[in-house]
Design a protein around this motif. Sequence first.
Motif, PDB file in Angstrom:
ATOM      1  N   GLN A 140      55.243  30.633  39.422  1.00 49.28           N
ATOM      2  CA  GLN A 140      54.135  30.697  38.459  1.00 49.28           C
ATOM      3  C   GLN A 140      54.631  31.121  37.080  1.00 49.28           C
ATOM      4  O   GLN A 140      54.174  30.588  36.060  1.00 49.28           O
ATOM      5  CB  GLN A 140      53.078  31.684  38.964  1.00 49.28           C
ATOM      6  N   GLU A 189      48.259  31.536  43.962  1.00 51.07           N
ATOM      7  CA  GLU A 189      48.155  30.105  44.209  1.00 51.07           C
ATOM      8  C   GLU A 189      46.745  29.563  44.064  1.00 51.07           C
ATOM      9  O   GLU A 189      46.537  28.354  44.143  1.00 51.07           O
ATOM     10  CB  GLU A 189      48.664  29.813  45.630  1.00 51.07           C
ATOM     11  N   GLN A 190      45.764  30.464  43.951  1.00 52.02           N
ATOM     12  CA  GLN A 190      44.367  30.040  43.843  1.00 52.02           C
ATOM     13  C   GLN A 190      43.956  29.247  45.076  1.00 52.02           C
ATOM     14  O   GLN A 190      43.293  28.209  44.995  1.00 52.02           O
ATOM     15  CB  GLN A 190      44.146  29.209  42.567  1.00 52.02           C
ATOM     16  N   LYS A 191      44.336  29.788  46.250  1.00 45.02           N
ATOM     17  CA  LYS A 191      43.976  29.186  47.526  1.00 45.02           C
ATOM     18  C   LYS A 191      43.440  30.290  48.439  1.00 45.02           C
ATOM     19  O   LYS A 191      43.928  31.426  48.384  1.00 45.02           O
ATOM     20  CB  LYS A 191      45.178  28.505  48.200  1.00 45.02           C
ATOM     21  N   GLU A 237      46.805  34.605  47.439  1.00 45.63           N
ATOM     22  CA  GLU A 237      45.551  33.945  47.077  1.00 45.63           C
ATOM     23  C   GLU A 237      45.329  33.978  45.569  1.00 45.63           C
ATOM     24  O   GLU A 237      44.864  33.010  44.963  1.00 45.63           O
ATOM     25  CB  GLU A 237      44.394  34.628  47.805  1.00 45.63           C
ATOM     26  N   TRP A 238      45.656  35.100  44.955  1.00 44.66           N
ATOM     27  CA  TRP A 238      45.515  35.205  43.487  1.00 44.66           C
ATOM     28  C   TRP A 238      46.545  34.327  42.772  1.00 44.66           C
ATOM     29  O   TRP A 238      46.243  33.696  41.762  1.00 44.66           O
ATOM     30  CB  TRP A 238      45.691  36.674  43.073  1.00 44.66           C
TER      31      TRP A 238
END
Length: 320
Positions: A310, A251-253, A248-249
């Motif tokens: 990333q 991919e910002q999902k 989540e951190w």
Amino acid sequence: MMNSRIPAVFFRSLTTATTKHGLRALFLIHSSFFILCSASAQPPRGRFLTDTVEIGKPFRYALSIRHRAVQEVFFPDTARHFAPFLVRDIALFSTVTDTLGSLDSVVYTLVSFEIKPLQTLRVPVFLLKNTKDCTAVFSNTDTVRLRERIATNRPDTLRLATQTEVAPLQPQMNYPFLVTILAILGALTGLIFVVFGKSINRQLRLYRYYRQHYDFDRLYSRLTRNINPDNASVNAGKAVIAWKEYLEWLEQKPFSTMTTREIADAIYDSRLADALKEMDGVVYGGMYSDRTQMSLRILYEIADSAYRRQRLRILNVSTG
């Protein structure tokens, strides 16, 4: 010279004037003598316009002379005749002429650096005799007193003190120096940021991603290293939660709130759906199997691949 010739004429006229007309002529000659004497040059008058002076502070001195109207006079040289005083300024006044002759006057602004209690001044004024010679006539001597500002309470003896009490001094901050140092550091920081700002920002982001991946790797390895049928449901559950939070951190999902199918649809990896189903069976059903370790390994590889993507994206954006 003029005054010495006039009495000679007077006495020669006295030997021949024995009649009444002769006495009248003598009276006229005598009157002319006094008129001529009053119109001749008188000694100059010099006077301080103050009673006391201070070292380094200007004060004034007035000099005047009365002389015949046809007499040329020269005032003294300010560079030589006013010692030990120094001439700072000169105020000249126009010549005033009346029946008694002409009056010339000057006011000098002086300054003194002498430390004598009483200081005197006497200056000459020059009368032009002919085109090649002058006669110096000195003024009266005037005195001025020095006003001392510093008390001179000197000790009676010059013996050195054998014991003295040291007075401690409080340290004081040199604020101008501190401000200068801060200004220099600020300028250097700004210059470094302007020149190397992009590179520094890129390195900071890479380090941040490295630290997050490092922490995830340690936590995930500790939870899955010794997993067995007895602790599989607890440790596997914590490992899956850590995996979701890390992705989540990255991919910002919102992977933490997604279902297994939604996660499998968001991450394009053919192995992910089976691995998540396996972990759901372990966590919620306690069904530990030989594929559990493989499924945990697949989840770690997916997270590691996302981290490398990333990192590569940051490098490509910075260099592009």
